[in-house]
Design an enzyme around this catalytic site. Structure first.
Site, PDB file in Angstrom:
ATOM      1  N   GLU A  68      46.289  73.426  17.653  1.00 24.36           N
ATOM      2  CA  GLU A  68      47.241  72.781  18.515  1.00 24.36           C
ATOM      3  C   GLU A  68      48.515  72.969  18.863  1.00 24.36           C
ATOM      4  O   GLU A  68      49.064  73.070  19.956  1.00 24.36           O
ATOM      5  CB  GLU A  68      47.069  71.082  18.230  1.00 24.36           C
ATOM      6  CG  GLU A  68      45.692  70.667  18.311  1.00 24.36           C
ATOM      7  CD  GLU A  68      44.739  71.088  17.377  1.00 24.36           C
ATOM      8  OE1 GLU A  68      43.449  71.038  17.321  1.00 24.36           O
ATOM      9  OE2 GLU A  68      45.452  71.460  16.230  1.00 24.36           O
ATOM     10  N   GLY A 120      18.288  77.469   6.436  1.00 21.07           N
ATOM     11  CA  GLY A 120      18.549  76.424   5.174  1.00 21.07           C
ATOM     12  C   GLY A 120      19.423  77.507   3.982  1.00 21.07           C
ATOM     13  O   GLY A 120      20.182  76.834   3.296  1.00 21.07           O
ATOM     14  N   GLU A 172      53.662  85.916   9.716  1.00 21.72           N
ATOM     15  CA  GLU A 172      52.699  85.074   8.915  1.00 21.72           C
ATOM     16  C   GLU A 172      51.529  84.866   9.687  1.00 21.72           C
ATOM     17  O   GLU A 172      50.111  84.982   9.226  1.00 21.72           O
ATOM     18  CB  GLU A 172      53.493  83.836   8.445  1.00 21.72           C
ATOM     19  CG  GLU A 172      52.407  82.722   7.696  1.00 21.72           C
ATOM     20  CD  GLU A 172      53.146  81.335   7.300  1.00 21.72           C
ATOM     21  OE1 GLU A 172      52.219  80.470   6.966  1.00 21.72           O
ATOM     22  OE2 GLU A 172      54.166  81.226   7.574  1.00 21.72           O
ATOM     23  N   PRO A 214      55.867  84.558  13.029  1.00 24.97           N
ATOM     24  CA  PRO A 214      55.088  85.431  13.920  1.00 24.97           C
ATOM     25  C   PRO A 214      54.273  86.473  12.844  1.00 24.97           C
ATOM     26  O   PRO A 214      53.228  86.520  12.993  1.00 24.97           O
ATOM     27  CB  PRO A 214      56.097  86.101  14.748  1.00 24.97           C
ATOM     28  CG  PRO A 214      56.978  85.297  15.076  1.00 24.97           C
ATOM     29  CD  PRO A 214      57.680  84.555  13.650  1.00 24.97           C
ATOM     30  N   ILE A 243      50.888  73.495  -1.165  1.00 22.32           N
ATOM     31  CA  ILE A 243      51.774  74.616  -1.554  1.00 22.32           C
ATOM     32  C   ILE A 243      50.823  75.673  -2.144  1.00 22.32           C
ATOM     33  O   ILE A 243      50.512  75.663  -3.424  1.00 22.32           O
ATOM     34  CB  ILE A 243      52.780  74.212  -2.194  1.00 22.32           C
ATOM     35  CG1 ILE A 243      53.754  73.285  -1.797  1.00 22.32           C
ATOM     36  CG2 ILE A 243      53.622  75.460  -2.690  1.00 22.32           C
ATOM     37  CD1 ILE A 243      54.064  73.434  -0.271  1.00 22.32           C
TER      38      ILE A 243
END
Length: 386
Positions: A376, A349, A251, A249, A164
């Protein structure tokens, strides 16, 4: 070195340019590097800064003036989200507050709830959070176990939440809970917990993350927390899932915008680095491999900017649909990761050293593919439209 990417069409508005300039000056003055570094070390932005931002007029910017806001719209929120990122304030969750939580109150609250909470959310008296994710239910909101059972004039909340944002600071928390556990999605409601006015509410660990060092992300616990029945958002049980689906949507659009800004920033700092850094007596940017890599990244970012601008314009007009926002988040966050990783590689590096901006950009970018619905889940949403 700023990239020559087009702005969204609405940015031609002089008022919005003035807002951007005002926000930029405020962040330069109120959030100097040493203060921001202190936030990163503490793991959260200090509460006083939220009040300063509210007093400056940068919270609740799209809330109507009748509820204590600035009377703007989504365009104003987008401008401020941009400026927060440009200032490097990766822990200041203004987008969460302005674009995600406040609209739940503004668009779904009763008139009494709007008048009760929106003024404080707009002037910095209240910092907000939304408690969706649970230890056993991340993107699968229908599987949440937190309950809010009616008992007379109260609801009694029991359950736990995790991941949260603003969990340590928030005084007003929109909690996703089941008011009728037997009804699945139809039994989900949103309830507002005023953290300083209840017993049984506990803030758990401030989670130790690999990025976004200054943004507190926490566990929350609700043990027989009683809130007035008037704190049921909208006043009718069972509307929570529909309320969530209506606002997700936007968000996801804001997350996509953040990913776009991040990849552009990564390219900018990498171009600057490769101009200054030498290998075999020549600037890195003089090597064909460097040029090809940067050209490829700039092309990807340019394509992304056009798509994101189109989505933002749709959101301003109220035409942004769930499938398009899912595509935007999926594409922008995955492309951000490809670009930022390639930019770090060009640093060699030094890209692995936290003193260099690309290292922080790299660490912060990883979560974009997870929160707001994982890549996903975005693919599933897009696949449903096929």
């Amino acid at each position: 070195m700023a990239l020559d990417f087009p702005q969204a069409s609405f940015m031609a508005d002089d008022e919005l340019q003035m807002l951007a300039d005002s926000a930029r000056r405020f962040f330069e003055r109120a959030a100097p590097p040493e203060r921001v570094e202190a936030w990163r070390e503490a793991g959260q932005v200090e509460r006083a800064f939220w009040k300063e931002a509210g007093d400056a007029g940068f919270l609740g910017v799209s809330v109507p003036t009748e509820y204590g806001g600035q009377g703007g719209d989504f365009r104003h929120d987008v401008v401020l989200v941009d400026e927060v990122q440009r200032a490097g304030l990766d822990g200041f969750a203004l987008s969460l507050h302005n674009v995600i939580v406040v609209p739940y109150i503004q668009l779904h609250g009763t008139e009494e709830q709007k008048h009760r909470w929106l003024p404080g959310l707009s002037n910095g008296d209240l910092v907000s959070a939304i408690a969706m994710s649970e230890p056993g239910a991340g993107s699968d909101l229908q599987s949440i176990r937190t309950t809010a059972i009616r008992d007379g004039d109260d609801y009694v909340i029991n359950g736990s939440k995790t991941f949260i944002s603003n969990g340590q600071l928030a005084e007003l928390i929109v909690v996703v809970a089941k008011t009728d556990p037997a009804e699945g999605a139809k039994g989900i409601s949103l309830l507002v917990v005023e953290a300083d006015k209840v017993t049984g509410f506990r803030r758990g660990r401030k989670l130790d993350k690999i990025g976004l060092d200054a943004q507190d992300t926490s566990e929350l616990f609700f043990d027989d927390v009683r809130i007035p029945a008037d704190n049921l958002l909208g006043g009718i049980e069972g509307r929570g899932f529909a309320q969530l689906m209506a606002e997700l949507p936007r968000e996801r659009m804001i997350i996509a915008l953040g990913s776009q800004n991040s990849m552009e920033r990564a390219i900018e700092v990498t171009i600057e680095y490769t101009r200054e850094r030498k290998a075999f007596g020549q600037p890195l940017i003089s090597f064909q491999n460097t040029q090809f890599k940067l050209a490829e990244m700039k092309a990807k970012a340019r394509v992304g900017r056009s798509f994101i601008n189109e989505c933002v314009d749709k959101a301003v007009r109220g035409e942004l649909d769930g499938t398009t926002s899912a595509m935007a988040k999926m594409w922008a966050s995955e492309t951000e990761w490809e670009v930022v990783d390639a930019c770090l590689q060009l640093h060699g590096g030094y890209g692995y050293i936290n003193d260099y901006p690309i290292a922080r950009i790299f660490r912060n970018a990883r979560v974009s593919r997870i929160y707001g619905g994982s890549t996903e889940i975005m693919k599933l949403l897009v696949a449903r439209s096929l």
